[in-house]
Structure formats: C-alpha cells, structure tokens
Design a protein around this motif. Structure first.
Motif, short mmCIF file in Angstrom:
data_model
loop_
_atom_site.label_atom_id
_atom_site.label_comp_id
_atom_site.label_asym_id
_atom_site.label_seq_id
_atom_site.Cartn_x
_atom_site.Cartn_y
_atom_site.Cartn_z
N GLU A 158 11.56 10.03 6.76
CA GLU A 158 11.84 9.47 8.11
C GLU A 158 11.32 8.01 7.89
O GLU A 158 11.82 7.14 8.48
N TRP A 159 10.21 8.00 7.17
CA TRP A 159 9.59 6.35 6.77
C TRP A 159 10.80 5.84 6.23
O TRP A 159 11.04 4.49 6.61
N ARG A 163 12.89 2.39 7.79
CA ARG A 163 12.94 1.11 6.84
C ARG A 163 14.40 0.47 6.60
O ARG A 163 14.49 -0.46 6.82
N PHE A 207 4.40 3.96 1.62
CA PHE A 207 4.52 5.11 2.54
C PHE A 207 2.99 5.75 2.47
O PHE A 207 2.37 6.21 3.68
N ASP A 210 0.63 3.70 4.54
CA ASP A 210 0.81 3.97 5.91
C ASP A 210 0.37 5.59 6.20
O ASP A 210 -0.19 5.48 7.38
N GLN A 211 0.54 6.49 5.35
CA GLN A 211 -0.01 7.60 5.73
C GLN A 211 -1.44 7.72 5.89
O GLN A 211 -2.19 8.44 6.84
#
Ligand code: GAL
Length: 660
Positions: A158-159, A163, A207, A210-211
């Motif tokens: 999804e990430w 992007r 990612f 971000d997580q």
C-alpha cells in the motif's frame, strides 16, 4: 538540569521504596523513569488495570523531591497477551515467529497490538496526564526490530502504491527490467532484504521509518488526548546513537523532546565518538536533548564488560551536558535479583547498599545543583556543520563496494579535526537550514535529489562553503545512478566531476595545498572542466589511472564555494584539509588553545557563554583561559589559569566585560 535514574518499583516490595528514594535524593537524583517494562503489573489480565501502585510510587518519589517520567510498557508485552493474540508476534527475516520470554517480541505494524497498546496507554494518561509530579512521557523503549509478517508486507504494498501510483512508474524508477524483476501486480513485490533491487531496499527503509512513526503516533495521540501540555513526550532512542534501522530525523518530528541511551560497552569513553554522537542526537531536532540511559560504570552485554575508571562516569556525564544534554539518567538504579540483566552496572547493589560509584554520582548531583543556573536555557552554537543523511547511509551500505568503507568512521575522520579546530560542531540533516554555518562538510552524501542540490546550492550562492566528500551525488531519491556522474546535479556548478571511482587495497600518495600524505580506502579520479575550477590536491603514482590526476577540486560559486574531495585521507592530510577549509571560511575556535586531551564544549544564549572543559588525558594539565572566567563548580571569580587532573571537569562562565 536533572540527574535521574531508571527505577523499577514493580520489582521490589513496596516497603523498600522509601529507602531507595531516600538514597536517590541524597545523591542529588531528581528524576526517575518508571514503567517501561511493567505491563504485566499495570494490566495483569486483559482489561484489568492496576495503576494504584504506580500512583503510590510517583507520590512517594515526589516526597523525596523526585519527578517521574512515565514510560509506556509496550516494549515488553505480558504473557497473557502473547497467549491470546499470537498474531501480534513479530516475524524475523527468516520467517520465524518470535516467542514470549524476552522483550520486543511484538510486530510494530500489528493493528491488534497497537490497539492493546493504545488502551493501556490511554488508561495511564487518564490517570497521570495531569499529575504535577509526572513531567513527561516516554513511548516504549528503544524501537528496534521491524517485522516480516504478511500484514507488514501488505502495508508495504500500500505504501508503494501511494508513492508510485502506477506499477509502470515503480518499474521505471527501479529499472526492474534488470534481472527480469518487472512487476505486474503490487503483491508480487517482496520485502526489502538481502540482495534485492537497490530502489526497493531504499523504499523499504523509508517504509520502516514511516511504520515506526505510526506506531509512535498511535501512543502519542492517546497520551496527548488526556495529558497536560506541560508534560513532554519523548522516546529513548537506542542503538548507540548511530543505528539506522529507521530514519531518526523522521521519528523525531512528532516528539517534544529527544532522548537517547548512551553506552560505552567494552573499553573506555572515546570522547570524540561520544561527543559526535551527542551532536548527532542534538541535530535530530536541532535542540537540546536528554540522555535517558547512561551506563553506571559497566554494562553486561559487551564481550568484556569492563568498568569505566573512577572519575570517567562523571566525565561522561559532563560531556553529555557540554554537548547539549539537559538531563542525564542512569540505567539502572539497583540490580534486580533475577531477570536477564543481573550483572549490569547499577548505583545500588542487590543488597540495597550503594555501589562504589554512588559517591561519584553524589558529587555530580552537587555539581548539577551548582551549575544549573549558569547552564539554563543555553545550547551549543556552532559555525561548522557536518551533514548526515539516512538515505545516503542506507544506499552506500546496501552496496558498500569496499568493506573498508565505514561511513561512521569516515564522518568521525572529519569530526575529530573539526572539533579540535572549531571546538563546537553540529551534525545535521542535509535538508536543515544551513544559513548560520560558515562551513558545511558532507562526508558521504550519496543521495542528492534535485531538490537537495538546489537547497545546497542556495547555501553556497549566499556565501556558504560546502565540501562534499567521496561518493557524494551518485544517486537520486530512487537510489538510481545519476546519469550525469558524481556529484550529480552539483557537477555543473562545481565545474568538474568524478570520472571513475576506485576501491583501494593500498594507499595512494597525494600532494598539493593540503601537504603530502596518502589517500586511503577510496579514491576518485576527478576532472576540472572549467577554467576557474582549481585543483587542490593531486594523486601521485598508483594504478596508472589516478597518476597525477586531481583528488580535490574547488570552485567559487556565487558568494561561496563548492569543494569536492574525491578520497579519504590519512589523519595528517585530514588535519590540513580541515585547516584549509576553516581558514577560508573564517571559522574561529570557540575557546582557544587547550592542551592535548582537553575537550572544550560551549553552551550559550544571548546573555551568557559557558564552557565545559574535560581533561580526557592521563596527565594533569593547565589550561590558560582566553579571558578571566567564573569557575562555576568552585564559585571562584577571575580565574585565569585552570589546572585539571585526569577526568577532571571545569564549568567556566565567561565574565561580562564592564563596558563603562
Ligand atoms: C538499553 C535498554 C535497557 C537496558 C540497557 C542495558 O538498551 O534500553 O532496558 O537493557 O540497554 O545496557
């Protein structure tokens, strides 16, 4: 300024708490951090919370004039949670699920884990969010491991979708035509690990960053919803400062305060490395910070967990303060009778009696009380900055090309002479505002997207001096090679470029404006392609390709200049390099000449300048002060010369000259 310690009241009978707190109070300890591994005490069964003991611990600490930092317990989920919800367990790179019995066994993306974490944190915030004795919050403890479970992979897809929008765009940016990697569905894309595509690997790190930020935000929101604005929120970042499992500039953005855990491990304090680490940490938010954990003497996890010498812990504390820490807390107060870290250094032994180090901490406690007013609202201010960038670190480490190229060592090779010369150095992210710096050095700025090139060029055009080290500007933000060669978008303004790079097995002689010496580990063959691009250093005879070719070039750009350094050099050449750069940039020493082994730290504000001097050498030395100063720890005015024994510390405040 606060001295503190990690305290685990849940590990001791309540009848003992008062004696411990009294001992802390006599040592000048004014802060305890509690709670970070206490989930099974806080929530002994799902949905059954017991915060009364915590309340009593906080209240009792306050009676001893000790504030509390409350840590959320999410680094060590309780056994019932693991049993009920095995889906919350993390999966390692080899696909193995973690089990109960240590800590950090959770998956950072697990919605269920986050939900359970939110609930317990909410309960704590509701209870203590306005408690005047709780000055702040710590979320979790040293975020560390990402997880390779199916849900994390789905999130990664999804990430990537968010992007790149289309697979065509992703395939193009990653050049997936290579080795038939072309993706026709998002769910074909694997985790970034091992020898995957460099574009994928770099995105995976982003990612993960971000997580972790989301993981943190989940708890941050729960605390913020119920806490008073004067309670800060931090997390204690581990990995000895330099770890790069995730981007620490990013994780820092949502926090009020940065804190980190400072451990030496085996050996002794390396003042340059440790000082540089504090400077790195200060740069995460460009603000003063806390040392949330510091080793009291020894750790228990080094190959040889030797102790710091007498006086060395105190020197380590003051080094932290000198570099911008406003609080230092020890890990931990007292040896737990059982549990995995029984042998770790403490201030009080298993019998509840002070360890030998306690006396040294007591001295530090007194010194903190004396120096607090002078150091209040002061911060290090530097004329020089080193740029440090996670994208570049990752990009190089995915494909090191030479195992001898250690980016932290490369950075420290610049740091040491710069610190000696300027006596104050910032380490900042390349996108930071650079206006105040006379000199900026980027040791290995591998990833230079166009936007960053513009930002750096703006700084130079307005009068800044920027020196790029080897491997700079090789990649764009997708970890693709820059087709215009290094330093990519900065090659044109530099009026020169890298023709070829070489990993060295043997040193290569160099000579020029930086004297004579050797290039080592890495050498790039440079070319000067405009008449006003000057060659500063050249290679001597080596592999034939490099012979006589430029190793360092520089060019005036706008009101400043851009220098490209194509090699790593021996320490002597590094010293003249830094001197050459600093002289051209007009960089001054913060304090002035000091004997070898004496570290100078400077903290200031509009009204005051305070120096912390530390003698890291094994000899007694005399320091001649540039002007008469107030000796803060001894309350002596008009000091001109200060004698310092090994490991001794002086806190000196420049005295205002009488203008009349
Ligand atoms: C830190 C950790 C502490 C303790 C300490 C031992 O990394 O946050 O909980 O384990 O190491 O040195």
């Amino acid at each position: 300024m606060l001295l503190g310690t990690a305290w685990y009241p849940e590990q001791w009978p309540e009848s003992r708490w008062d004696a411990d707190l009294a001992l802390m109070q006599s040592a000048g300890i004014r802060m305890v951090r509690i709670g970070e591994f206490a989930w099974s005490r806080i929530e002994p069964a799902e949905g059954h919370y017991d915060l009364d003991w915590m309340d009593r611990a906080i209240t009792l600490a306050a009676r001893h004039s000790i504030f509390t930092v409350l840590a959320t317990p999410t680094d060590a989920p309780p056994a019932w949670l693991t049993r009920e919800y095995p889906d919350t367990l993390r999966v390692d790179e080899q696909g193995r699920r973690a089990a109960h019995g240590t800590r950090r066994q959770f998956s950072y993306t697990s919605p269920r884990y986050r939900d359970l974490a939110r609930q317990v944190v909410e309960k704590m915030a509701l209870r203590f969010g306005h408690n005047p004795n709780v000055i702040g919050w710590q979320i979790g403890n040293e975020y560390t491991e990402d997880s390779f479970d199916d849900y994390s992979l789905q999130l990664f897809h999804e990430w990537l979708k968010a992007r790149y929008k289309t697979l065509d765009s992703l395939n193009a940016h990653w050049t997936t035509a290579y080795w038939s990697e072309t993706y026709d569905g998002w769910d074909e894309i694997p985790f970034g690990r091992g020898r995957q595509n460099p574009g994928l690997l770099l995105d995976y790190k982003r990612f993960v960053s971000d997580q972790w930020r989301d993981f943190q935000r989940n708890q941050l929101k729960a605390i913020r919803a119920h806490s008073a604005p004067w309670q800060f929120i931090t997390t204690n970042l581990g990995g000895l400062g330099w770890a790069d499992r995730f981007d620490r500039y990013e994780i820092s953005q949502d926090l009020d305060l940065i804190s980190w855990d400072d451990y030496v491990g085996q050996g002794h304090l390396d003042p340059y490395r440790n000082g540089a680490t504090h400077d790195l940490v200060r740069g995460w938010k460009r603000r003063n910070f806390w040392v949330m954990e510091m080793q009291p003497g020894a750790v228990d996890w080094a190959p040889v967990s030797n102790s710091l010498d007498r006086g060395e812990t105190r020197a380590m504390v003051w080094e932290a303060i000198g570099h911008g820490a406003d609080a230092v807390a020890f890990w931990q107060w007292r040896s737990a009778l059982n549990g995995q870290e029984q042998y770790h250094g403490t201030l009080v032994g298993p019998d509840g009696e002070p360890e030998p180090l306690y006396q040294e901490i007591l001295q530090v406690g007194k010194e903190f009380a004396k120096a607090a007013a002078a150091l209040e609202n002061t911060t290090p201010v530097s004329e020089v900055a080193i740029l440090h960038d996670y994208d570049s670190r990752w990009a190089i480490d995915f494909q090191p090309f030479s195992e001898r190229y250690d980016q932290i060592k490369v950075l420290l090779d610049y740091y040491r002479p710069l610190q000696d010369l300027a006596q104050s150095v910032d380490i900042v992210n390349p996108y930071a505002r650079l206006d105040g710096y006379k000199l900026v050095v980027a040791p290995s700025l591998n990833v230079i997207p166009d936007a960053l090139a513009t930002h750096l060029l703006d700084y130079v055009r307005r009068g800044g001096r920027l020196a790029l080290g080897p491997r700079s500007g090789m990649k764009d933000e997708y970890n693709s090679l820059n087709p215009q060669r290094q330093p990519g978008p900065l090659a044109a303004p530099l009026g020169g470029r890298v023709e070829q790079f070489y990993a060295l097995l043997k040193d290569v002689p160099v000579s020029g404006a930086w004297g004579e010496g050797n290039a080592t580990i890495w050498a790039e063959l440079l070319s000067a392609r405009t008449p006003d691009t000057q060659v500063v250093v050249r290679y001597g005879a080596s592999n034939g390709w490099l012979d006589g070719k430029p190793a360092v070039i520089t060019r005036r750009v706008g009101k400043g200049d851009l220098t490209y350094i194509g090699a790593l050099f021996d320490p002597q050449v590094m010293r003249s390099a830094v001197k050459w750069m600093a002289e051209r940039a007009g960089v001054h020493a913060a304090f002035g000449p000091v004997p070898e082994g004496v570290e100078v730290c400077r903290r200031m504000n509009a009204n005051r300048t305070v120096f912390v001097l530390i003698n890291h050498s094994s000899k007694r030395v005399e320091v001649h002060l540039p002007t008469a100063m107030f000796d803060v720890l001894n309350s002596t005015r008009g000091v001109q010369v200060k004698g310092l024994d090994p490991n001794a510390v002086a806190v000196l405040q420049a005295e205002k000259r009488n203008r009349d």
